[in-house]
Design a protein around this motif. Structure first.
Motif, PDB file in Angstrom:
ATOM      1  N   ASP A  83      16.487 -12.677  -3.727  1.00 53.64           N
ATOM      2  CA  ASP A  83      15.533 -13.639  -3.167  1.00 53.64           C
ATOM      3  C   ASP A  83      14.295 -12.979  -2.553  1.00 53.64           C
ATOM      4  OD1 ASP A  83      15.589 -16.323  -3.310  1.00 53.64           O
ATOM      5  OD2 ASP A  83      17.155 -16.590  -1.795  1.00 53.64           O
ATOM      6  N   ASP A  84      14.520 -11.795  -1.938  1.00 52.84           N
ATOM      7  CA  ASP A  84      13.445 -11.173  -1.161  1.00 52.84           C
ATOM      8  C   ASP A  84      12.393 -10.505  -2.024  1.00 52.84           C
ATOM      9  OD1 ASP A  84      14.818 -11.927   1.101  1.00 52.84           O
ATOM     10  OD2 ASP A  84      16.027 -10.102   1.096  1.00 52.84           O
ATOM     11  N   GLY A  85      12.725 -10.268  -3.295  1.00 58.55           N
ATOM     12  CA  GLY A  85      11.766  -9.605  -4.160  1.00 58.55           C
ATOM     13  C   GLY A  85      11.893  -8.102  -4.095  1.00 58.55           C
ATOM     14  N   TYR A  86      11.099  -7.434  -4.902  1.00 52.81           N
ATOM     15  CA  TYR A  86      11.238  -5.986  -5.100  1.00 52.81           C
ATOM     16  C   TYR A  86       9.866  -5.359  -4.975  1.00 52.81           C
ATOM     17  CZ  TYR A  86      12.613  -1.634  -7.481  1.00 52.81           C
ATOM     18  OH  TYR A  86      12.854  -0.333  -7.811  1.00 52.81           O
ATOM     19  N   THR A  87       9.770  -4.301  -4.158  1.00 54.77           N
ATOM     20  CA  THR A  87       8.491  -3.610  -4.004  1.00 54.77           C
ATOM     21  C   THR A  87       8.448  -2.405  -4.927  1.00 54.77           C
ATOM     22  OG1 THR A  87       8.470  -4.283  -1.707  1.00 54.77           O
ATOM     23  CG2 THR A  87       6.920  -2.573  -2.348  1.00 54.77           C
ATOM     24  N   LEU A  88       7.421  -2.347  -5.776  1.00 51.77           N
ATOM     25  CA  LEU A  88       7.267  -1.224  -6.691  1.00 51.77           C
ATOM     26  C   LEU A  88       6.678  -0.043  -5.933  1.00 51.77           C
ATOM     27  CD1 LEU A  88       5.853  -3.322  -9.605  1.00 51.77           C
ATOM     28  CD2 LEU A  88       7.904  -1.945  -9.790  1.00 51.77           C
ATOM     29  N   MET A  89       7.213   1.154  -6.222  1.00 56.40           N
ATOM     30  CA  MET A  89       6.791   2.333  -5.478  1.00 56.40           C
ATOM     31  C   MET A  89       5.323   2.672  -5.739  1.00 56.40           C
ATOM     32  SD  MET A  89       8.868   3.086  -3.419  1.00 56.40           S
ATOM     33  CE  MET A  89      10.542   2.765  -2.981  1.00 56.40           C
ATOM     34  N   SER A  90       4.949   2.676  -7.021  1.00 58.44           N
ATOM     35  CA  SER A  90       3.568   3.023  -7.326  1.00 58.44           C
ATOM     36  C   SER A  90       3.144   2.355  -8.623  1.00 58.44           C
ATOM     37  CB  SER A  90       3.430   4.544  -7.468  1.00 58.44           C
ATOM     38  OG  SER A  90       4.312   4.985  -8.488  1.00 58.44           O
ATOM     39  N   ARG A  91       1.847   2.378  -8.864  1.00 57.76           N
ATOM     40  CA  ARG A  91       1.341   1.788 -10.101  1.00 57.76           C
ATOM     41  C   ARG A  91       1.748   2.663 -11.283  1.00 57.76           C
ATOM     42  NH1 ARG A  91      -4.050  -0.651  -8.072  1.00 57.76           N
ATOM     43  NH2 ARG A  91      -3.175  -2.444  -7.001  1.00 57.76           N
ATOM     44  N   PRO A  92       1.827   2.072 -12.474  1.00 56.26           N
ATOM     45  CA  PRO A  92       2.184   2.875 -13.642  1.00 56.26           C
ATOM     46  C   PRO A  92       1.080   3.875 -13.983  1.00 56.26           C
ATOM     47  CG  PRO A  92       1.610   0.633 -14.261  1.00 56.26           C
ATOM     48  CD  PRO A  92       1.663   0.660 -12.782  1.00 56.26           C
ATOM     49  N   THR A  93       1.438   4.855 -14.815  1.00 54.24           N
ATOM     50  CA  THR A  93       0.435   5.828 -15.273  1.00 54.24           C
ATOM     51  C   THR A  93       0.033   5.478 -16.694  1.00 54.24           C
ATOM     52  OG1 THR A  93       2.238   7.220 -16.015  1.00 54.24           O
ATOM     53  CG2 THR A  93       1.304   7.708 -13.857  1.00 54.24           C
ATOM     54  N   LEU A  94      -1.242   5.719 -17.002  1.00 53.84           N
ATOM     55  CA  LEU A  94      -1.738   5.353 -18.325  1.00 53.84           C
ATOM     56  C   LEU A  94      -2.158   6.599 -19.099  1.00 53.84           C
ATOM     57  CD1 LEU A  94      -2.204   2.751 -19.929  1.00 53.84           C
ATOM     58  CD2 LEU A  94      -4.561   2.797 -19.155  1.00 53.84           C
ATOM     59  N   LEU A  95      -3.148   7.302 -18.559  1.00 58.62           N
ATOM     60  CA  LEU A  95      -3.635   8.535 -19.183  1.00 58.62           C
ATOM     61  C   LEU A  95      -3.757   9.577 -18.090  1.00 58.62           C
ATOM     62  CD1 LEU A  95      -6.526   7.123 -21.396  1.00 58.62           C
ATOM     63  CD2 LEU A  95      -4.377   8.089 -22.215  1.00 58.62           C
ATOM     64  N   PRO A  96      -3.572  10.848 -18.450  1.00 59.42           N
ATOM     65  CA  PRO A  96      -3.788  11.880 -17.439  1.00 59.42           C
ATOM     66  C   PRO A  96      -5.232  11.816 -16.930  1.00 59.42           C
ATOM     67  CG  PRO A  96      -3.170  12.843 -19.574  1.00 59.42           C
ATOM     68  CD  PRO A  96      -3.168  11.376 -19.746  1.00 59.42           C
ATOM     69  N   GLY A  97      -5.413  11.891 -15.647  1.00 56.00           N
ATOM     70  CA  GLY A  97      -6.768  11.853 -15.087  1.00 56.00           C
ATOM     71  C   GLY A  97      -7.219  10.455 -14.738  1.00 56.00           C
ATOM     72  N   LEU A  98      -6.441   9.463 -15.165  1.00 54.07           N
ATOM     73  CA  LEU A  98      -6.805   8.072 -14.859  1.00 54.07           C
ATOM     74  C   LEU A  98      -5.880   7.593 -13.747  1.00 54.07           C
ATOM     75  CD1 LEU A  98      -8.900   6.216 -16.208  1.00 54.07           C
ATOM     76  CD2 LEU A  98      -7.033   5.195 -17.502  1.00 54.07           C
ATOM     77  N   ASP A  99      -6.426   7.384 -12.548  1.00 49.68           N
ATOM     78  CA  ASP A  99      -5.592   7.007 -11.412  1.00 49.68           C
ATOM     79  C   ASP A  99      -5.590   5.486 -11.259  1.00 49.68           C
ATOM     80  OD1 ASP A  99      -4.193   6.752  -9.112  1.00 49.68           O
ATOM     81  OD2 ASP A  99      -5.871   7.321  -7.806  1.00 49.68           O
ATOM     82  N   LEU A 100      -4.481   4.851 -11.701  1.00 48.50           N
ATOM     83  CA  LEU A 100      -4.412   3.390 -11.622  1.00 48.50           C
ATOM     84  C   LEU A 100      -4.227   2.924 -10.182  1.00 48.50           C
ATOM     85  CD1 LEU A 100      -2.465   2.186 -14.768  1.00 48.50           C
ATOM     86  CD2 LEU A 100      -4.875   2.615 -14.442  1.00 48.50           C
ATOM     87  N   GLY A 101      -3.912   3.862  -9.272  1.00 45.04           N
ATOM     88  CA  GLY A 101      -3.813   3.504  -7.862  1.00 45.04           C
ATOM     89  C   GLY A 101      -5.173   3.114  -7.312  1.00 45.04           C
ATOM     90  N   ASN A 102      -6.230   3.605  -7.969  1.00 43.83           N
ATOM     91  CA  ASN A 102      -7.595   3.244  -7.580  1.00 43.83           C
ATOM     92  C   ASN A 102      -7.880   1.795  -7.986  1.00 43.83           C
ATOM     93  OD1 ASN A 102     -10.468   2.781  -8.161  1.00 43.83           O
ATOM     94  ND2 ASN A 102     -10.695   4.860  -7.370  1.00 43.83           N
ATOM     95  N   GLU A 103      -8.313   0.984  -7.008  1.00 47.47           N
ATOM     96  CA  GLU A 103      -8.466  -0.455  -7.261  1.00 47.47           C
ATOM     97  C   GLU A 103      -9.408  -0.715  -8.437  1.00 47.47           C
ATOM     98  OE1 GLU A 103      -6.922  -3.133  -6.140  1.00 47.47           O
ATOM     99  OE2 GLU A 103      -5.612  -1.778  -5.033  1.00 47.47           O
ATOM    100  N   ALA A 104     -10.555  -0.033  -8.439  1.00 51.64           N
ATOM    101  CA  ALA A 104     -11.549  -0.291  -9.483  1.00 51.64           C
ATOM    102  C   ALA A 104     -11.003   0.117 -10.856  1.00 51.64           C
ATOM    103  CB  ALA A 104     -12.835   0.460  -9.176  1.00 51.64           C
ATOM    104  N   THR A 105     -10.348   1.277 -10.919  1.00 50.71           N
ATOM    105  CA  THR A 105      -9.815   1.741 -12.201  1.00 50.71           C
ATOM    106  C   THR A 105      -8.798   0.744 -12.746  1.00 50.71           C
ATOM    107  OG1 THR A 105     -10.023   3.946 -11.278  1.00 50.71           O
ATOM    108  CG2 THR A 105      -8.870   3.753 -13.379  1.00 50.71           C
ATOM    109  N   PHE A 106      -7.881   0.330 -11.862  1.00 45.62           N
ATOM    110  CA  PHE A 106      -6.857  -0.607 -12.314  1.00 45.62           C
ATOM    111  C   PHE A 106      -7.505  -1.909 -12.776  1.00 45.62           C
ATOM    112  CE2 PHE A 106      -3.374  -3.692 -11.754  1.00 45.62           C
ATOM    113  CZ  PHE A 106      -2.452  -3.086 -12.586  1.00 45.62           C
ATOM    114  N   TYR A 107      -8.538  -2.348 -12.053  1.00 45.59           N
ATOM    115  CA  TYR A 107      -9.275  -3.567 -12.425  1.00 45.59           C
ATOM    116  C   TYR A 107      -9.828  -3.435 -13.842  1.00 45.59           C
ATOM    117  CZ  TYR A 107     -13.157  -6.942 -12.335  1.00 45.59           C
ATOM    118  OH  TYR A 107     -14.028  -7.944 -12.620  1.00 45.59           O
ATOM    119  N   TRP A 108     -10.446  -2.277 -14.139  1.00 47.05           N
ATOM    120  CA  TRP A 108     -11.048  -2.105 -15.470  1.00 47.05           C
ATOM    121  C   TRP A 108      -9.996  -2.104 -16.568  1.00 47.05           C
ATOM    122  CZ3 TRP A 108     -14.414   1.753 -12.553  1.00 47.05           C
ATOM    123  CH2 TRP A 108     -15.632   1.141 -12.198  1.00 47.05           C
ATOM    124  N   VAL A 109      -8.854  -1.460 -16.274  1.00 46.51           N
ATOM    125  CA  VAL A 109      -7.778  -1.444 -17.274  1.00 46.51           C
ATOM    126  C   VAL A 109      -7.300  -2.871 -17.533  1.00 46.51           C
ATOM    127  CG1 VAL A 109      -5.403  -0.715 -17.708  1.00 46.51           C
ATOM    128  CG2 VAL A 109      -7.059   0.912 -16.785  1.00 46.51           C
TER     129      VAL A 109
END
Lengths: 306, 329
Positions: free
Chosen positions: B139-165
Motif C-alpha cells: 500500500d505504501d509504495g516503493y521508493t526507487l534508489m536512483s534514476r536509470p542509466t542510459l548512456l555513459p556520460g548522460l546523467d539522468l539524475g539531472n532534471e533537464a537531462t531527464f526531461y530531454w530524454v
C-alpha cells in the motif's frame, strides 16, 4: 472453523448483498430502460448516508433520519434529472460517463464544503446497539438484523411492484424493448422519471442504513459504485431479478473471500505467504466472479434483452 | 510528407518544449520542469488510450492498470539490480503489452458496457495484486534508489537531462502511434469501430486486429508508466486506482476522440487546469466536474474538434477529400 462462525459470516454477506441490491436495482432499471449509465448513482448513496447521519444526530430519531435522507436525496435526484440526465438520453455511453463522472466530482466537493473532508460519525440507534441471541452461541448485532430485514422488505416490495403491477409491467416492457413499448402506448419517458427517483430513494435508503456500519466519508459513493456495477453486469442489464441474484452472490462471495479464504490460507501455507495472499483474495474474489460469469454468459445471468 | 504549416507548427512546439528547461530557470520556474515532464508522460498515456478508445472504439476503463504494470516492472527490475534504461523501459512496455494481450483475449469477447466493466475488473485485480506485494511496499509504495542509466556520460539524475530524454521518447512514441493510425492497420481498426460486421464480412480478422491494438496501447501505457516511475522516483498502487483510468478516459474525450492530438490536448488541458485550480482553491474538484459536464453537453467531440469547426467549408471539404484519398488501399 465452527458452524456458528460460518452462519454469522453468511448473514453478514447477505446483508451486504441486500444493500448492493438496493443500489443495483435503480442502476439496472435506469440503464435497462433509458440506456443511461449513471456513475453518479454512488453519490446518491453518499448523500443518503450524510443526510441520515446529520438528521439522526439532530433529531435523535433513526426513523426520522431515514425519512429525511430519502426525501432530500430524491429532491437532489430530481434536480439532477431535470438539469442533466434529460439531455443525456440521446448521447452515447461515453458522454454519459463523462457527465456523470463530472457530477461525482461536484458532489464530493459539495459534501466536503458542508461536512468537511474528514469522515463523520453516523450513530447507531440506541435501541439497536446490543446483540441479539439468534440461537445458542450465536449473538448477532441487532442493527445488522435491521439491515437484513430492511433489505429483504425492500426487495420484496420491489419484486411485487415490478412483477405484479401495471406500472411494473410498463417498466419491464420499457427495459426489454423500448421502441416496441412506446409503440404500444407506454410513455417510457415518464416511467423513466419515476424509476430514476425510485432508484435514488433506494440508494439513499441503502446509504442511511449502511452509514452506522461503514465510514461516512467523501468517496464512499465511488467505493460502493464499483461493486454495484459488478452486480449489474453479473445479473444482466435491465433485470431486477438478475440484480437480486447477483447481489446476493457478490455479497456472499465477497464475504467468503474476506473471512474464509485467508483462514484457509493461514492453515495451509507458510504465514508470510498467507499474509500476502489473504487480502489479495479478499479484494479480488468479486471481480474474479464477474469475469468467470462473463466468460460463460457474455451478457450476464439474466439479461433483460436477450 | 510535404512541408506544411502543420509540420512547421509541430517543429516549433518541439523546439519550445526542448528549450523550456533552459528558459524556465531564468524566470524562476524550475519547479515546472518536473510538471511539464509529467504532462508529457501523461499525454503519451492518453494518446495510447485514444488509440483503442477513439480509433478502435474500445471503451477500456482500465488503462491505469497498464501504466502501473510498466511502473512496477521498473520497480521489480531495479530491486533486482537492473539499472539500464535500455532494459528497464522496453521490458516495462513488453510486460504491460503481454498483460494487455492476456486481458484482451477475455475482455474482447464482450461488448459495450460489459467490455467497460471487464477491463475495469482486470485493472482492479492488478491494483490489488500490487497492493499485496509487500516486497515492493504494498500500500505504501516503493521508493526507487536512483534514476536509470542510459548512456555513459548522460546523467539522468539531472532534471533537464531527464526531461530531454522523456521529451525524445514521448515524441518518438507519439509519432509512431500517429503513423500506426495512418497505416492500413489503423484504418482497419477504424473500420471495425464503424462497422464490425462489414469488416468481418470483408475478411478482416476482427478479433486479432482488436487484440493487437489493445496490446499496443497497453505496451505504450507501460512505457509511460516506466517514465513516470523514473521521474517520480516513487511508485505506489494509487497510480493504478480506477479513478486514474476514468481520468484518462476523461482526458481523451475532452481532447477529442479519434483525433490524432485528442489525447495530448486533453491531458494538457486537464493537468494544467488541475494545477492552476489547486493553487487557488481547496475545492478544485468542482470546477473540473462542471467542465466535464459542459464538455459532455456542448462539445461532445472534444476540444480538438472545436478548431476544425472554425475552418472554412472549403478547407473542411479539402481535408475530407484528402482523408478519403488516403483511406484507399
Amino acid at each position: 472453523m465452527s458452524g456458528i462462525l460460518v452462519l454469522e459470516q453468511l448473514l453478514n454477506g447477505i446483508g451486504y448483498g441486500l444493500m448492493l441490491f438496493l443500489l443495483a436495482a435503480g442502476l439496472t432499471l435506469v440503464f435497462g430502460i433509458m440506456d443511461v449509465l449513471n456513475l453518479a448513482h454512488g453519490s446518491l448513496f453518499m448523500a443518503g448516508a450524510y443526510v441520515a447521519a446529520e438528521a439522526h444526530t439532530r433529531t435523535g430519531s433513526f426513523a426520522a433520519a431515514i425519512v429525511v435522507a430519502v426525501l432530500v436525496t430524491v429532491v437532489v435526484a430530481l434536480l439532477i434529472e431535470v438539469l442533466l440526465m434529460r439531455r443525456l438520453y440521446k448521447r452515447d455511453h461515453l458522454a454519459q460517463v463523462l457527465a456523470t463522472f463530472g457530477v461525482i466530482l461536484v458532489a464530493d466537493d459539495i459534501v466536503k464544503m458542508i461536512w468537511g473532508p474528514s469522515p463523520i460519525m453516523a450513530p447507531t440507534p440506541a435501541a439497536l446497539s446490543g446483540p441479539v441471541e439468534l440461537m445458542d452461541g450465536l449473538p448477532y448485532p441487532s442493527y445488522r438484523l435491521v439491515i437484513l430485514a430492511g433489505g429483504v422488505l425492500m426487495a420484496l416490495a420491489l419484486y411485487v411492484l415490478v412483477n405484479h403491477t401495471r406500472i411494473g409491467m410498463r417498466v419491464r416492457a420499457g427495459a426489454s424493448d423500448r421502441p416496441m413499448a412506446e409503440l404500444m402506448g407506454v410513455r417510457v419517458g415518464r416511467i423513466f422519471n419515476g424509476v430514476f427517483l425510485l432508484g435514488a430513494a433506494l440508494a439513499a435508503l441503502a446509504g442511511a442504513l449502511m452509514g452506522p456500519i461503514v465510514a461516512v466519508q467523501v468517496g464512499m459513493g465511488e467505493a460502493i459504485l464499483i461493486p454495484a456495477l459488478v452486480v449489474l453486469v453479473i445479473g444482466g442489464i435491465g433485470s431486477v431479478r438478475g440484480a437480486f441474484v447477483a447481489a446476493l452472490l457478490v455479497g456472499v462471495v465477497d464475504t467468503i473471500g474476506r473471512a474464509f479464504v485467508p483462514m484457509l490460507l493461514r492453515a495451509t501455507l507458510p504465514p508470510a505467504t498467507a499474509a500476502d495472499l489473504g487480502p489479495l483474495f479478499a479484494e479480488v474474489a468479486m471481480y474474479a466472479l464477474m469475469v468467470v460469469v462473463l466468460i460463460f454468459r457474455p451478457s450476464g445471468l439474466f439479461s433483460a434483452r436477450s | 510528407m510535404k512541408f506544411s504549416s502543420r509540420t512547421f507548427g509541430l517543429g516549433l512546439l518541439l523546439v519550445a518544449l526542448a528549450a523550456f528547461p533552459l528558459v524556465a530557470p531564468l524566470f524562476g520556474l524550475d519547479f515546472y520542469i518536473g510538471f511539464v515532464r509529467r504532462v508529457l508522460i501523461v499525454a503519451l498515456a492518453a494518446a495510447s488510450l485514444n488509440f483503442i478508445l477513439g480509433f478502435g472504439g474500445m471503451v477500456a476503463l482500465g488503462h491505469a492498470g497498464f501504466i502501473g504494470m510498466g511502473a512496477y516492472t521498473v520497480v521489480a527490475l531495479s530491486d533486482a539490480g537492473v539499472m539500464s534504461a535500455w532494459i528497464l523501459w522496453p521490458m516495462a512496455a513488453l510486460v504491460a503489452g503481454v498483460v494487455a494481450a492476456l486481458i484482451g483475449t477475455v475482455a474482447l469477447r464482450t461488448r459495450g458496457v460489459y467490455f467497460i466493466m471487464t477491463t475495469l475488473a482486470f485493472a482492479q485485480m492488478l491494483y490489488f495484486v500490487v497492493v499485496s506485494l509487500r516486497k515492493y511496499g504494498g500500500d505504501d509504495g516503493y521508493t526507487l534508489m536512483s534514476r536509470p542509466t542510459l548512456l555513459p556520460g548522460l546523467d539522468l539524475g539531472n532534471e533537464a537531462t531527464f526531461y530531454w530524454v522523456v521529451l525524445a521518447v514521448v515524441a518518438l512514441a507519439l509519432w509512431w502511434l500517429h503513423r500506426a493510425t495512418q497505416a492500413r492497420f489503423g484504418h482497419a481498426l477504424m473500420g471495425i469501430r464503424d462497422n464490425e460486421t462489414r469488416m468481418r464480412a470483408l475478411g478482416y480478422p476482427v478479433f486479432r486486429l482488436q487484440l493487437v491494438g489493445f496490446a499496443i496501447a497497453g505496451a505504450i501505457a507501460g512505457l509511460a508508466g516506466a517514465l513516470l516511475a523514473g521521474g517520480n522516483g516513487f511508485v505506489s498502487p494509487a497510480t493504478m486506482h480506477w479513478t486514474q483510468s476514468a481520468t484518462l478516459v476523461v482526458m481523451v474525450v475532452i481532447g477529442g476522440l479519434g483525433r490524432s492530438w485528442g489525447g495530448p490536448v486533453g491531458a494538457v488541458v486537464w493537468l494544467v487546469l488541475e494545477e492552476v485550480l489547486k493553487q487557488h482553491t481547496e475545492h478544485w474538484h468542482m470546477p473540473l466536474g462542471l467542465l466535464l459536464i459542459a464538455v459532455a453537453l456542448w462539445a461532445p467531440r472534444g476540444l480538438a474538434a472545436l478548431s476544425t469547426k472554425r475552418r472554412t467549408v472549403a478547407a473542411a471539404a479539402a481535408s475530407a477529400a484528402t482523408a478519403a484519398g488516403s483511406a484507399k488501399p
